[in-house]
Design a protein around this motif. Structure first.
Motif, short mmCIF file in Angstrom:
data_model
loop_
_atom_site.label_atom_id
_atom_site.label_comp_id
_atom_site.label_asym_id
_atom_site.label_seq_id
_atom_site.Cartn_x
_atom_site.Cartn_y
_atom_site.Cartn_z
N UNK A 72 4.13 15.87 -4.17
CA UNK A 72 5.56 16.12 -4.18
C UNK A 72 6.31 14.85 -3.79
N UNK A 73 7.57 14.75 -4.21
CA UNK A 73 8.42 13.63 -3.82
C UNK A 73 9.43 14.01 -2.76
N UNK A 74 10.02 15.19 -2.88
CA UNK A 74 11.09 15.60 -1.99
C UNK A 74 12.43 15.11 -2.51
N UNK A 75 13.53 15.83 -2.22
CA UNK A 75 14.84 15.51 -2.78
C UNK A 75 15.38 14.15 -2.35
N UNK A 76 15.10 13.74 -1.10
CA UNK A 76 15.66 12.48 -0.63
C UNK A 76 15.02 11.29 -1.36
N UNK A 111 11.65 -5.71 -10.12
CA UNK A 111 11.95 -4.77 -9.04
C UNK A 111 10.82 -3.77 -8.94
N UNK A 112 10.13 -3.77 -7.80
CA UNK A 112 8.94 -2.95 -7.58
C UNK A 112 9.29 -1.78 -6.68
N UNK A 113 8.96 -0.57 -7.11
CA UNK A 113 9.26 0.65 -6.36
C UNK A 113 7.96 1.36 -6.05
N UNK A 114 7.68 1.51 -4.74
CA UNK A 114 6.43 2.09 -4.27
C UNK A 114 6.71 3.50 -3.77
N UNK A 115 6.12 4.51 -4.42
CA UNK A 115 6.44 5.90 -4.15
C UNK A 115 5.42 6.56 -3.23
N UNK A 116 5.87 7.58 -2.52
CA UNK A 116 5.03 8.40 -1.65
C UNK A 116 5.00 9.81 -2.23
N UNK A 117 3.90 10.17 -2.89
CA UNK A 117 3.76 11.49 -3.50
C UNK A 117 3.04 12.47 -2.58
N UNK A 154 0.83 -1.20 0.00
CA UNK A 154 0.00 0.00 0.00
C UNK A 154 0.86 1.25 0.00
N UNK A 155 0.27 2.33 -0.53
CA UNK A 155 0.87 3.66 -0.50
C UNK A 155 -0.20 4.66 -0.10
N UNK A 156 0.21 5.91 0.06
CA UNK A 156 -0.72 6.97 0.48
C UNK A 156 -1.28 7.71 -0.73
N UNK A 157 -2.50 8.24 -0.56
CA UNK A 157 -3.12 9.13 -1.53
C UNK A 157 -3.48 10.45 -0.87
N UNK A 158 -3.93 11.41 -1.65
CA UNK A 158 -4.20 12.73 -1.09
C UNK A 158 -5.29 12.70 -0.03
#
Length: 408
Positions: A161-165, A140-146, A80-84
């Motif tokens: 936003x992603x942020x620099x890190x 390879x699965x990459x789960x992002x936090x926007x 799972x990831x986050x949404x707005x």
């Protein structure tokens, strides 16, 4: 005969927007999870993906509905990831607790959130971000936090936003996967083009294209949509909780060798379900059909069923010709080598089971002269979206609250 091997395949359960346990879409969620969990127990799917907007208002009581539904299927892996909407009231405290409980558990991959000092409107603040990566089924699965890096304040809004890190982490993770020869899939709440910071928007879309990411799987739109750019398939699935796009259900996506496939499974249509995973359809292709296979075609399909092997059968047909049997080729797929006549256009695979239920997938295989299109002027956007494609579950009208739908 082709060697037996598995494929990467998962279920995408769209934005939930949970509010009350007695709501219809909460019942739909429980039914979807039960069906997907059964398919996972049979070794047919790797995990269930929840793309954010899990709770309508990001509140603990709403997440409790999801936790209770997941508790009914304790053996189903979930990512799972986050949404707005998980930051609907400017805080992600309750989402952070859900992430720790689900993503931090064995069923969620054991992932922990990260704390970064990010620039804010007034002062730098330590922000918890929930992004992670792992290799599943050879992909390879990459789960992002926007969401977490967004300001979420009056005057700034619930921006993406992603942020620099996180951006630096993603660049390194994609480069490492390339060195290891692993195909990549990126999971995110929305299109890269929706990021608020122009350089992040360009960087994310550029990384995806440069590294040939095979699939970007998204929520947010509330409608089914496929936007292939000739290298990457951008795919969004309709919402469970705020649905204007037809029958509720879940999407199935797969990566099988050089081919990426996607199709929607409505909940009100009984199993079995079939999806052709090779060859590529001309609309989703990234390379021409192998010239070495001139005069014949190698067909593979993913079959999802609640019936044991031997109780169902699969057949393939070219245009209006006679059908040919397909045989098991690994735990999830069936396979057939068949002649491909000059001028043939359509390929259909049909699965039937002992209950009288059946399902058919139809594609138009890519040709030998296919040339991928050049990069679009708005990479990582929906400008390459396909029109209506009923066999895949696409209506093509973008009917949802973020484009042309009603305000929820």
């Amino acid at each position: 005969m082709r060697a037996r091997h598995g494929i990467f395949a998962f279920a995408h359960i769209g934005d939930l927007h949970l509010e009350r346990a007695e709501d219809r879409h909460a019942d739909d969620l429980r039914a979807i999870l039960a069906e997907v969990a059964g398919l996972h127990r049979s070794g047919l799917l790797d995990f269930a993906f929840l793309p954010g907007d899990l709770a309508e208002d990001g509140e603990a009581a709403q997440y409790a509905i999801l936790r209770a539904a997941l508790d009914r299927q304790p053996d189903l892996p979930v990512r799972l990831i986050a949404g707005d909407h998980d930051r609907q009231h400017g805080t992600m405290t309750d989402f952070d607790a859900l992430f720790a409980a689900v993503a931090g558990s064995p069923r969620g991959g054991g992932h922990a959130a990260r704390r970064h000092a990010l620039p804010r409107p007034r002062d730098a603040a330590s922000v918890t971000q929930s992004y992670y990566a792992e290799t599943i089924g050879g992909v390879h699965c990459l789960f992002l936090d926007m969401i977490s890096a967004g300001y979420g304040e009056k005057g700034f809004g619930l921006d993406f936003r992603l942020g620099p890190r996180q951006l630096a982490w993603l660049e390194d993770a994609l480069a490492q996967a390339a060195r290891q020869g692993l195909p990549c899939a990126v999971f995110t709440h929305t299109y890269p083009d929706d990021l608020c910071v122009p350089h992040e928007r360009a960087a994310l879309a550029g990384l995806i294209r440069h590294h040939g990411v095979r699939l970007v799987e998204m929520g947010h739109t509330h409608y089914n949509e496929l936007a292939p750019d000739g290298r990457t398939l951008y795919a969004a699935a309709r919402s469970v909780g705020q649905n204007e796009d037809g029958s509720v259900g879940y999407a199935v996506a797969a990566i099988d060798g050089a081919v990426t496939s996607w199709r929607f499974k409505p909940l009100d249509r009984a199993l079995p379900f079939v999806m052709i995973t090779s060859p590529a359809d001309r609309r989703l292709a990234t390379a021409p059909r192998d010239a070495a296979l001139d005069g014949q075609i190698d067909v593979r399909a993913l079959v999802l069923t609640d019936q044991p092997q031997g109780a169902w059968c699969c057949r393939v047909r070219i245009d209006g010709g006679a059908s040919c049997p397909m045989v098991p080729d690994g735990p999830r797929t069936v396979h057939a080598w068949i002649p491909w006549p000059e001028g043939a256009r359509r390929l259909a695979v049909t699965v039937t089971d002992g209950t009288g239920n059946a399902d058919t997938e139809v594609i138009e295989p890519v040709g030998r002269t296919f040339v991928p299109p050049p990069a679009h002027e708005r990479p990582g956007s929906d400008t390459c979206r396909l029109p209506a494609w009923p066999e895949k579950g696409l209506r093509g009208d973008q009917l949802g609250p973020n484009r042309n739908g009603r305000h929820w």
